[in-house]
Design a protein around this motif. Structure first.
Motif, PDB file in Angstrom:
ATOM      1  N   ASN A   1      36.349  43.773  42.952  1.00 16.45           N
ATOM      2  CA  ASN A   1      36.840  42.263  42.909  1.00 16.45           C
ATOM      3  C   ASN A   1      36.341  41.465  41.747  1.00 16.45           C
ATOM      4  OD1 ASN A   1      37.643  39.922  43.757  1.00 16.45           O
ATOM      5  ND2 ASN A   1      36.314  39.735  45.639  1.00 16.45           N
ATOM      6  N   TYR A   2      37.505  40.912  40.997  1.00 18.56           N
ATOM      7  CA  TYR A   2      37.590  40.299  39.671  1.00 18.56           C
ATOM      8  C   TYR A   2      38.089  38.872  39.613  1.00 18.56           C
ATOM      9  CZ  TYR A   2      36.316  45.007  38.032  1.00 18.56           C
ATOM     10  OH  TYR A   2      35.720  46.040  37.978  1.00 18.56           O
ATOM     11  N   LEU A   3      37.460  37.882  38.955  1.00 20.13           N
ATOM     12  CA  LEU A   3      38.242  36.802  38.671  1.00 20.13           C
ATOM     13  C   LEU A   3      38.899  36.839  37.488  1.00 20.13           C
ATOM     14  CD1 LEU A   3      38.642  33.956  39.810  1.00 20.13           C
ATOM     15  CD2 LEU A   3      36.444  33.332  38.480  1.00 20.13           C
ATOM     16  N   ARG A   4      39.930  36.531  37.537  1.00 20.48           N
ATOM     17  CA  ARG A   4      40.854  36.410  36.197  1.00 20.48           C
ATOM     18  C   ARG A   4      41.502  35.172  35.812  1.00 20.48           C
ATOM     19  NH1 ARG A   4      40.253  41.750  34.115  1.00 20.48           N
ATOM     20  NH2 ARG A   4      40.338  43.219  35.778  1.00 20.48           N
ATOM     21  N   GLU A   5      41.845  35.119  34.479  1.00 18.41           N
ATOM     22  CA  GLU A   5      42.131  33.679  34.141  1.00 18.41           C
ATOM     23  C   GLU A   5      43.979  33.800  33.969  1.00 18.41           C
ATOM     24  OE1 GLU A   5      41.212  32.520  30.086  1.00 18.41           O
ATOM     25  OE2 GLU A   5      39.003  32.929  30.536  1.00 18.41           O
ATOM     26  N   HIS A   6      44.415  33.309  35.242  1.00 16.76           N
ATOM     27  CA  HIS A   6      45.907  33.330  35.596  1.00 16.76           C
ATOM     28  C   HIS A   6      45.901  33.024  36.973  1.00 16.76           C
ATOM     29  CE1 HIS A   6      49.699  35.178  36.426  1.00 16.76           C
ATOM     30  NE2 HIS A   6      49.871  35.272  35.215  1.00 16.76           N
ATOM     31  N   ASP A   7      47.247  32.497  37.309  1.00 18.54           N
ATOM     32  CA  ASP A   7      47.681  32.013  38.413  1.00 18.54           C
ATOM     33  C   ASP A   7      47.041  32.584  39.510  1.00 18.54           C
ATOM     34  OD1 ASP A   7      48.640  29.534  37.495  1.00 18.54           O
ATOM     35  OD2 ASP A   7      50.870  30.370  37.329  1.00 18.54           O
ATOM     36  N   TRP A   8      47.395  34.123  39.578  1.00 18.12           N
ATOM     37  CA  TRP A   8      47.033  34.948  40.084  1.00 18.12           C
ATOM     38  C   TRP A   8      45.548  35.527  39.780  1.00 18.12           C
ATOM     39  CZ3 TRP A   8      49.778  36.303  44.454  1.00 18.12           C
ATOM     40  CH2 TRP A   8      50.894  36.028  44.532  1.00 18.12           C
ATOM     41  N   ASN A   9      44.560  34.618  40.281  1.00 15.58           N
ATOM     42  CA  ASN A   9      43.177  35.092  39.615  1.00 15.58           C
ATOM     43  C   ASN A   9      42.273  35.594  40.377  1.00 15.58           C
ATOM     44  OD1 ASN A   9      43.122  33.138  42.014  1.00 15.58           O
ATOM     45  ND2 ASN A   9      42.123  31.497  40.847  1.00 15.58           N
ATOM     46  N   LEU A  10      42.338  36.194  41.581  1.00 17.06           N
ATOM     47  CA  LEU A  10      41.674  37.096  42.146  1.00 17.06           C
ATOM     48  C   LEU A  10      42.056  38.354  42.641  1.00 17.06           C
ATOM     49  CD1 LEU A  10      38.623  36.873  43.148  1.00 17.06           C
ATOM     50  CD2 LEU A  10      39.351  36.285  45.484  1.00 17.06           C
ATOM     51  N   TRP A  11      41.599  39.419  41.680  1.00 15.67           N
ATOM     52  CA  TRP A  11      42.113  40.708  41.949  1.00 15.67           C
ATOM     53  C   TRP A  11      41.067  41.644  42.288  1.00 15.67           C
ATOM     54  CZ3 TRP A  11      46.766  42.582  39.438  1.00 15.67           C
ATOM     55  CH2 TRP A  11      47.372  41.264  38.924  1.00 15.67           C
ATOM     56  N   PHE A  12      41.377  42.571  43.262  1.00 14.38           N
ATOM     57  CA  PHE A  12      40.484  43.484  44.013  1.00 14.38           C
ATOM     58  C   PHE A  12      41.181  44.775  44.318  1.00 14.38           C
ATOM     59  CE2 PHE A  12      41.911  40.164  46.862  1.00 14.38           C
ATOM     60  CZ  PHE A  12      42.343  40.933  48.073  1.00 14.38           C
TER      61      PHE A  12
ATOM     62  N   ALA B   1      46.279  40.949  44.217  1.00 15.50           N
ATOM     63  CA  ALA B   1      46.159  39.743  43.601  1.00 15.50           C
ATOM     64  C   ALA B   1      46.127  38.762  44.482  1.00 15.50           C
ATOM     65  CB  ALA B   1      46.867  39.547  42.378  1.00 15.50           C
ATOM     66  N   LEU B   2      45.380  37.467  44.398  1.00 15.63           N
ATOM     67  CA  LEU B   2      45.454  36.475  45.241  1.00 15.63           C
ATOM     68  C   LEU B   2      45.541  35.144  44.388  1.00 15.63           C
ATOM     69  CD1 LEU B   2      42.802  36.796  48.279  1.00 15.63           C
ATOM     70  CD2 LEU B   2      45.375  36.791  48.323  1.00 15.63           C
ATOM     71  N   ALA B   3      46.442  34.287  44.538  1.00 17.52           N
ATOM     72  CA  ALA B   3      46.339  32.992  43.811  1.00 17.52           C
ATOM     73  C   ALA B   3      45.649  31.903  44.545  1.00 17.52           C
ATOM     74  CB  ALA B   3      47.948  32.471  43.826  1.00 17.52           C
ATOM     75  N   VAL B   4      44.375  31.832  44.202  1.00  9.89           N
ATOM     76  CA  VAL B   4      43.409  31.039  45.059  1.00  9.89           C
ATOM     77  C   VAL B   4      43.123  29.731  44.188  1.00  9.89           C
ATOM     78  CG1 VAL B   4      41.117  31.030  45.710  1.00  9.89           C
ATOM     79  CG2 VAL B   4      42.205  33.218  45.569  1.00  9.89           C
TER      80      VAL B   4
ATOM     81  N   PRO C   1      48.582  37.712  49.905  1.00 11.62           N
ATOM     82  CA  PRO C   1      48.501  38.860  48.803  1.00 11.62           C
ATOM     83  C   PRO C   1      49.573  39.404  47.905  1.00 11.62           C
ATOM     84  CG  PRO C   1      47.522  39.221  50.903  1.00 11.62           C
ATOM     85  CD  PRO C   1      48.608  38.125  51.190  1.00 11.62           C
ATOM     86  N   LEU C   2      49.354  39.591  46.900  1.00  9.43           N
ATOM     87  CA  LEU C   2      50.240  40.190  46.017  1.00  9.43           C
ATOM     88  C   LEU C   2      49.884  41.624  45.987  1.00  9.43           C
ATOM     89  CD1 LEU C   2      52.843  40.450  44.016  1.00  9.43           C
ATOM     90  CD2 LEU C   2      50.860  39.969  42.399  1.00  9.43           C
ATOM     91  N   ASP C   3      50.648  42.697  46.791  1.00  8.38           N
ATOM     92  CA  ASP C   3      50.294  44.171  46.818  1.00  8.38           C
ATOM     93  C   ASP C   3      50.998  44.896  45.806  1.00  8.38           C
ATOM     94  OD1 ASP C   3      49.595  46.353  47.974  1.00  8.38           O
ATOM     95  OD2 ASP C   3      51.358  46.396  49.646  1.00  8.38           O
ATOM     96  N   LEU C   4      50.230  45.657  45.021  1.00  6.36           N
ATOM     97  CA  LEU C   4      50.466  46.361  43.869  1.00  6.36           C
ATOM     98  C   LEU C   4      50.083  47.594  44.049  1.00  6.36           C
ATOM     99  CD1 LEU C   4      49.630  43.525  41.108  1.00  6.36           C
ATOM    100  CD2 LEU C   4      51.907  44.095  41.761  1.00  6.36           C
TER     101      LEU C   4
END
Length: 154
Positions: free
Chosen positions: A93-104, A69-72, A129-132
């Motif tokens: 790759n998805y745009l989400r409604e959150h501070d961490w808004n780009l997930w891939f 996730a990235l906070a963009v 990047p937030l590595d999960l």
């Protein structure tokens, strides 16, 4: 969507033929021509109802993967999404409604390759990047019954 299209989608959500001519094999099983299959796939593509046709590999066997996730900042979403999408290692790759808004999802031959890709993303975007990484896989049947004679396992 006509009956052939529904039957094709229902039957081949799982177990796509692995052979030299998979679309011909699909057509033979459904009692139509390969051109009929190509037409239905093109119609679905034009309607943006189809994202991809192909296998899903078990990452633990085929290499390594991780959810990222990235906070963009909103003003940079399109630019950063384009940078991320240009990487061979990126899918889903998805745009989400959150501070961490780009997930891939990143995939690669091994964890070291993923780590290098994460460093590259940080250098390229200026974002951390937030590595999960996945700890445990839980298998689900991501299939949808389409019609009264569905072949999708329940």
């Amino acid at each position: 969507m006509d009956d052939l299209c529904l039957r094709m989608l229902d039957r081949f959500q799982h177990d796509l033929p692995i052979c030299a001519e998979p679309y011909q094999a699909i057509a033979e099983e459904l009692g139509c021509s390969e051109e009929d299959i190509f037409q239905r796939l093109e119609q679905l593509n034009q309607r943006q109802a189809l994202s991809r046709v192909g296998p899903i590999f078990d990452h633990s066997v085929a290499g390594a993967s991780t959810l990222v996730a990235l906070a963009v900042p909103e003003a940079r979403i399109e630019q950063v999404a384009a940078q991320i999408n240009a990487l061979d290692e990126v899918n889903h790759n998805y745009l989400r409604e959150h501070d961490w808004n780009l997930w891939f999802v990143l995939t690669g031959p091994n964890r070291a390759h993923l780590d290098q890709t994460l460093i590259h993303i940080q250098q390229q975007t200026g974002l951390t990047p937030l590595d999960l990484p996945m700890l445990t896989a839980y298998q689900i049947n991501l299939g949808f019954a389409l019609g009264k004679d569905s072949q999708v396992p329940s």
